[in-house]
Design a protein around this motif. Structure first.
Motif, short mmCIF file in Angstrom:
data_model
loop_
_atom_site.label_atom_id
_atom_site.label_comp_id
_atom_site.label_asym_id
_atom_site.label_seq_id
_atom_site.Cartn_x
_atom_site.Cartn_y
_atom_site.Cartn_z
N GLN A 1 44.21 -43.48 72.51
CA GLN A 1 42.90 -44.10 72.57
C GLN A 1 42.24 -44.20 71.21
OE1 GLN A 1 40.87 -41.74 75.47
NE2 GLN A 1 42.13 -42.49 77.14
N MET A 2 42.88 -43.57 70.20
CA MET A 2 42.38 -43.60 68.83
C MET A 2 43.51 -43.18 67.91
SD MET A 2 40.34 -39.94 68.58
CE MET A 2 38.85 -40.71 68.96
N PRO A 3 43.40 -43.44 66.61
CA PRO A 3 44.40 -42.91 65.69
C PRO A 3 44.41 -41.39 65.80
CG PRO A 3 43.02 -44.52 64.60
CD PRO A 3 42.39 -44.23 65.92
N ALA A 4 45.60 -40.79 65.84
CA ALA A 4 45.68 -39.34 66.06
C ALA A 4 47.03 -38.82 65.56
CB ALA A 4 45.52 -39.03 67.54
N LEU A 5 47.13 -37.50 65.56
CA LEU A 5 48.37 -36.80 65.24
C LEU A 5 48.90 -36.21 66.53
CD1 LEU A 5 50.31 -35.58 63.06
CD2 LEU A 5 48.79 -33.59 63.06
N VAL A 6 50.18 -36.41 66.82
CA VAL A 6 50.78 -35.83 68.03
C VAL A 6 51.03 -34.36 67.74
CG1 VAL A 6 52.74 -35.88 69.62
CG2 VAL A 6 51.85 -38.02 68.66
N ARG A 7 50.30 -33.48 68.42
CA ARG A 7 50.45 -32.04 68.25
C ARG A 7 51.63 -31.52 69.07
NH1 ARG A 7 49.29 -30.08 63.76
NH2 ARG A 7 47.19 -30.48 63.14
N SER A 8 51.76 -32.00 70.31
CA SER A 8 52.91 -31.57 71.12
C SER A 8 53.18 -32.57 72.23
CB SER A 8 52.69 -30.17 71.70
OG SER A 8 51.62 -30.16 72.60
N VAL A 9 54.45 -32.65 72.58
CA VAL A 9 54.89 -33.43 73.73
C VAL A 9 55.31 -32.39 74.76
CG1 VAL A 9 56.53 -35.12 74.60
CG2 VAL A 9 55.64 -35.34 72.27
N VAL A 10 54.61 -32.34 75.88
CA VAL A 10 54.76 -31.26 76.84
C VAL A 10 55.87 -31.53 77.86
CG1 VAL A 10 53.47 -29.87 78.54
CG2 VAL A 10 52.31 -30.73 76.51
N VAL A 11 56.23 -32.79 78.03
CA VAL A 11 57.20 -33.17 79.07
C VAL A 11 58.47 -33.73 78.46
CG1 VAL A 11 55.43 -33.61 80.83
CG2 VAL A 11 56.13 -35.44 79.27
N GLN A 12 59.47 -33.93 79.33
CA GLN A 12 60.73 -34.56 78.93
C GLN A 12 60.97 -35.75 79.86
OE1 GLN A 12 63.94 -31.76 78.86
NE2 GLN A 12 62.74 -30.23 77.76
N GLU A 13 61.78 -36.68 79.41
CA GLU A 13 62.13 -37.81 80.25
C GLU A 13 62.78 -37.31 81.53
OE1 GLU A 13 64.36 -40.67 77.95
OE2 GLU A 13 62.66 -41.00 76.60
N GLY A 14 62.38 -37.89 82.66
CA GLY A 14 62.91 -37.49 83.96
C GLY A 14 62.06 -36.45 84.68
N ASP A 15 61.12 -35.82 83.96
CA ASP A 15 60.25 -34.82 84.60
C ASP A 15 59.37 -35.46 85.66
OD1 ASP A 15 61.24 -32.84 82.96
OD2 ASP A 15 59.37 -32.54 81.82
N ARG A 16 59.18 -34.75 86.76
CA ARG A 16 58.18 -35.12 87.77
C ARG A 16 56.92 -34.34 87.45
NH1 ARG A 16 59.45 -37.50 92.71
NH2 ARG A 16 57.68 -36.43 93.61
N VAL A 17 55.79 -35.01 87.41
CA VAL A 17 54.53 -34.35 87.08
C VAL A 17 53.48 -34.68 88.14
CG1 VAL A 17 54.95 -34.28 84.59
CG2 VAL A 17 53.82 -36.27 85.58
#
Length: 168
Positions: A99-115
């Motif tokens: 929604q704005m310029p930002a730094l990715v601090r962490s990616v919590v999920v992986q491809e294929g995960d159900r959330v």
């Protein structure tokens, strides 16, 4: 506009936007403009110069709410998520975008995960604020399009998701 978000408090919805201006920001809250400069933001304490006054805010949040305490008053703001609204209204897949310029601090999920709805997918940092990007509904992570440490721009797709087959 560098940042815009909608909130709901006491049954009313309002818009908050921030745009860089000089050495600070121009903050607009429901149509009222304020010159704002961040003096300190750490450990949930936010000191702002608003016009010619200095105000201290204590801030806490979860994925759906923002709690603000200042000058003996407390405010509970519910985030109105335009992604959730759009996904729910369209009933179709909608990628999560910065929604704005930002730094990715962490990616919590992986491809294929159900959330589940409201689960954090990616944590961003912008203007010394932590922004948790959450699932708008029960979903399956189809593709991750960002990585930890990457700088992202407004509108950049972070995660592609598909509604879980058993979600309403």
């Amino acid at each position: 506009m560098a940042f815009e978000r909608r909130y709901r408090a006491e049954g009313a919805e309002f818009r908050v936007s921030l745009e860089p201006s000089g050495g600070g920001h121009l903050a607009e809250v429901d149509g009222r403009a304020h010159a704002v400069r961040v003096l300190r933001f750490e450990e949930g304490v936010l000191d702002l110069r608003v016009g010619d006054r200095i105000r201290r805010f204590h801030v806490a949040s979860d994925p759906q709410r923002l709690f603000v305490f200042s000058a003996g008053r407390s405010y509970r703001l519910e985030r109105v998520d335009p992604i959730r609204r759009a996904a729910g209204a369209r009933g179709a897949d909608k990628p999560l975008e910065a929604q704005m310029p930002a730094l990715v601090r962490s990616v919590v999920v992986q491809e294929g995960d159900r959330v589940e709805r409201g689960a954090t997918l990616v944590v961003l940092e912008a203007m010394k604020m932590e922004i948790r990007m959450t699932a708008p509904q029960a979903s399956v992570v189809a593709r991750i399009r960002c990585r930890e440490g990457e700088r992202v721009e407004r509108g950049q797709v972070l995660v592609e998701i598909h509604p879980a087959e058993d979600s309403p």
